[in-house]
Design an enzyme around this catalytic site. Structure first.
Site, mmCIF file in Angstrom:
data_model
loop_
_atom_site.group_PDB
_atom_site.id
_atom_site.type_symbol
_atom_site.label_atom_id
_atom_site.label_comp_id
_atom_site.label_asym_id
_atom_site.label_seq_id
_atom_site.Cartn_x
_atom_site.Cartn_y
_atom_site.Cartn_z
ATOM 1 N N GLY A 259 -2.731 -13.152 -13.030
ATOM 2 C CA GLY A 259 -3.729 -13.835 -12.205
ATOM 3 C C GLY A 259 -5.057 -13.099 -12.226
ATOM 4 O O GLY A 259 -5.332 -12.315 -13.145
ATOM 5 N N CYS A 266 -3.114 -4.927 2.275
ATOM 6 C CA CYS A 266 -2.077 -3.911 2.037
ATOM 7 C C CYS A 266 -2.084 -3.293 0.648
ATOM 8 O O CYS A 266 -2.282 -2.087 0.525
ATOM 9 C CB CYS A 266 -0.706 -4.501 2.354
ATOM 10 S SG CYS A 266 -0.533 -4.863 4.105
#
Ligand code: NAD
Length: 448
Positions: A259, A266
């Site tokens: 991607g 996080c």
């Protein structure tokens, strides 16, 4: 049980809502007065599926309360959760100032035994610091109350947080106290119904387990992104490679999607903090550092493809962005790849029309009103008159648009797909110039 939770963000609020739903009496404390005021009014400050209903039900049942009154919070719970933020400090380490401030607050007000449960993601050694902070404050007060500090890292995923909390894969608990262990076991009993989910371990191991989990997941993403860039250069199709390797059970299909980079509150900070912790102990964590370096580079990949197509100067060009949140089913924009992309487009003089099912308010909050950003009420509207469409977040509603209408809405039938959600062949047949991540490009077959 009476429970107190410090921090009413993604983790604290979900923990509070789920714990109260199991029948506990929960007080959520936050220093953000506006946040607590809206929670008291029944407004949920974040988008998390199912959370608003869960909060409403438990507030009505009288089991869930919100306050800014620290003394009230400390007086209430035998178990006190710390679920405040641990943002990156300038050097990449986890900034523990909020965690330690809560520890001090608890020590200032406690009037008897307490279990302090650290749910925030914190480096190895933090429980010791929390203990020292509480011990020091109690000594200052001349108070001699007993307490235990437990590490209980949280593994929920934004967008699926309620399900993750209610039916966890595992509940990691690091403890050195039999007394605290008994209480924690009792508290988590309702969430371990079909088999015991509790994994008990020593405190440093529990602290490290959270970083290990996030670093492993981030590594899988960066690994696939690295391969997608190699595939791009050799005309291989990363999606076929993905299926080819995922079929090996030692590798598996989970979490190996290429991607335009990972974001969120996080992975980026935890990967960097882990590498920093390793460095403090004299170990150079090259692999972990590379994971974040590859990710930073990956966040530029969509823009590089745009620049290759349109040239360096985007003045007079409008890009339509579909998806702004760092992933679907949340409105969280922290470290979102969309932000790096928007800022690069603006730097190159381009304009943006954007749509996200949930993150529009958050985008407005971050960027304010600016002439080169038009926030649209639908995906189709965002595409209207744009020179290209860029898919940044793979929301379900983007997966099967009306391609004929889309081609008409766009000035040029060009799509940059940062999540590989379309089939290149179908796109070529529909007349699109389709640029995906690590997939060979096909010439558009027809013009619509
Ligand atoms: N967001 C996630 O998906 C996720 C998942 C697992 C673990 N974590 C970890 O959990 C921790 C919290 O993350 P989050 O996303 O919920 O953060 P957040 O920023 O959404 O919420 C933190 C809250 O703590 C409050 N706070 C700060 N100082 C306080 C104090 N002294 N007393 C009371 N409240 C105080 C802030 O006002 C804020 O509302 C972090 O360490 C994070 O890494 C987050």
């Amino acid at each position: 049980m009476n429970l107190t939770i410090f921090g009413s963000g993604y983790v604290g609020l979900v923990t509070g809502a789920c714990m109260s739903d199991a029948g506990n009496d929960v007080v959520c404390v936050d220093i953000d007065e506006q946040k607590i005021a809206s929670l008291q009014e029944g407004e949920i400050p974040i988008h998390e599926p199912g959370l608003a209903e869960l909060v409403r039900r438990n507030v009505e049942a009288g089991r869930l309360h919100f306050t800014t009154d620290i003394a009230e919070g400390v007086a209430h719970g035998l178990i006190q959760f710390i679920a405040v933020g641990t943002p990156p400090d300038e050097d990449g380490s986890a900034d523990l100032k909020y965690v330690l401030a809560v520890a001090r607050s608890i020590a200032e007000h406690m009037d008897g035994y307490r279990v302090i449960v650290d749910k925030s993601t914190v480096p190895v050694g933090t429980a010791e610091k929390v203990k020292a902070e509480i011990g020091g404050k109690l000594a200052e007060r001349g108070a001699k109350h007993e307490f235990d500090v437990v590490s209980n890292p949280e593994f929920l995923k934004e967008g699926a947080a309620i399900g993750d909390f209610m039916k966890p894969d595992r509940i990691v608990v690091g403890t050195d106290s039999a007394r605290a262990t008994k209480l924690i076991k009792q508290m988590y009993e309702p969430f371990s119904r079909n088999h015991d989910k509790l994994i008990l371990m020593d405190i440093p191991s529990a602290e490290l387990t959270k970083y290990a989990a996030n670093a492993m997941l981030a590594t899988k993403i960066s690994f696939m992104n690295e391969l997608s860039n190699i595939a791009d250069r050799y005309g291989a199709d990363i999606e076929q490679v993905r299926i080819g390797i995922g079929s090996d059970p030692r590798i598996g299909y989970e979490f190996i999607y290429p991607g335009c980079g990972y974001g969120g509150s996080c992975f980026p900070k935890d990967v960097t903090a882990l590498a920093h912790s390793a460095g403090l102990a004299g170990y150079e964590a090259d692999l972990i550092r590379a994971v974040e370096t590859v990710n930073q580079r990956q966040k530029r990949v969509l823009f590089d493809k745009i620049r290759k197509h349109f040239g360096d100067d985007l003045s007079g060009k409008t890009m339509s962005l579909w998806g702004l949140a760092f992933k679907p089913r949340t409105d969280d924009m922290r470290e979102a790849p969309s932000r790096a992309l928007m800022e690069a487009i603006w730097d190159a003089g381009g304009q943006i029309r954007a749509y996200d099912p949930e993150a529009m308010d958050e985008t407005r909050r971050i960027y304010g009103d600016r002439p080169d950003l038009v926030l649209c009420y639908s995906a189709q509207e965002a595409a209207r008159g744009a020179d290209a469409l860029v898919i940044v977040t793979e929301w379900q509603e983007f997966r099967s648009p009306d391609f004929v209408a889309l081609a008409h809405a766009l000035n040029e039938a060009v799509i940059f797909d940062g999540r590989n959600i379309y089939d290149p062949e179908t796109m070529a047949e529909a007349g699109f110039s389709y640029h995906a991540i690590g997939r060979p490009q096909r010439a558009p077959e027809a013009s619509t």
